[in-house]
Enzyme design. Structure first.
Site, mmCIF file in Angstrom:
data_model
loop_
_atom_site.group_PDB
_atom_site.id
_atom_site.type_symbol
_atom_site.label_atom_id
_atom_site.label_comp_id
_atom_site.label_asym_id
_atom_site.label_seq_id
_atom_site.Cartn_x
_atom_site.Cartn_y
_atom_site.Cartn_z
ATOM 1 N N HIS A 121 0.691 -1.145 0.096
ATOM 2 C CA HIS A 121 0.183 0.094 -0.163
ATOM 3 C C HIS A 121 0.870 1.394 0.055
ATOM 4 O O HIS A 121 1.561 1.426 0.776
ATOM 5 C CB HIS A 121 -0.920 -0.009 1.160
ATOM 6 C CG HIS A 121 -0.289 -0.219 2.495
ATOM 7 N ND1 HIS A 121 0.070 -1.461 3.058
ATOM 8 C CD2 HIS A 121 -0.298 1.075 3.454
ATOM 9 C CE1 HIS A 121 0.515 -1.166 4.245
ATOM 10 N NE2 HIS A 121 0.356 0.335 4.593
ATOM 11 N N LEU A 122 0.338 2.075 -0.794
ATOM 12 C CA LEU A 122 0.960 3.384 -1.010
ATOM 13 C C LEU A 122 0.333 4.448 -0.215
ATOM 14 O O LEU A 122 -0.811 4.427 -0.302
ATOM 15 C CB LEU A 122 1.045 3.978 -2.371
ATOM 16 C CG LEU A 122 1.496 5.194 -2.875
ATOM 17 C CD1 LEU A 122 2.821 5.468 -2.578
ATOM 18 C CD2 LEU A 122 1.076 5.686 -4.285
#
Length: 163
Positions: A121-122
């Site tokens: 996840h960014l």
């Protein structure tokens, strides 16, 4: 705050995603598959986006692969296009929410073992100048626990090269 367009997959698409690339214990897999009631700001067959439950900035979004994928340490050079697309989606979501100063934005990933969810996840945070002291520590660029998206891309691009 401006309204955000929501693109959610049809039920048929969700069941397809559920059978392939889905970890039933992963909170992000559940969110992407509409099992948590979380608003999806974007969802397609490759990447999805939703708001962080504990925002570190006025705008804090998570961009994730729609299918389960391990953390950033498990990525290889072949994942550079995916990471770049995640960043581009983050920029699009910010712009849809009237964040136009992209120089005051933080894009990055928690570096294992400092990630609480193993699904890649960014973090997209804006404006970075309005982050609390604690958020500035948690999302500190290029620390032992958080890597900037552009630095991760450089790292992945260099994998496999010999010096």
């Amino acid at each position: 705050m401006a309204a955000v367009e929501t693109t959610q997959p049809a039920l048929a698409d969700v069941s397809k995603t559920s059978s392939e690339g889905y970890e039933k214990k992963c909170i992000f897999c559940k969110i992407v598959n509409n099992e948590m009631g979380t608003e999806l700001l974007h969802c397609d067959e490759d990447i999805s986006c939703f708001r962080d439950i504990k925002p570190g900035a006025p705008h804090h979004y998570l961009v994730v692969p729609t299918k389960h994928m391990g953390n950033c340490k498990s990525l290889g050079k072949e994942h550079v296009p995916l990471v770049k697309r995640m960043v581009e989606l983050g920029k699009e979501i910010l712009q849809k929410n009237n964040v136009t100063d992209l120089s005051d934005v933080r894009f990055g990933f928690h570096w294992p073992p400092f990630s609480s969810v193993t699904h890649l996840h960014l973090h997209v945070l804006a404006p970075a100048s309005q982050m609390s002291l604690m958020s500035r520590v948690v999302y500190r660029l290029n620390s032992y626990w958080f890597i900037a998206a552009d630095q991760l891309i450089e790292l992945l691009d260099s994998k496999g090269e010999t010096t």
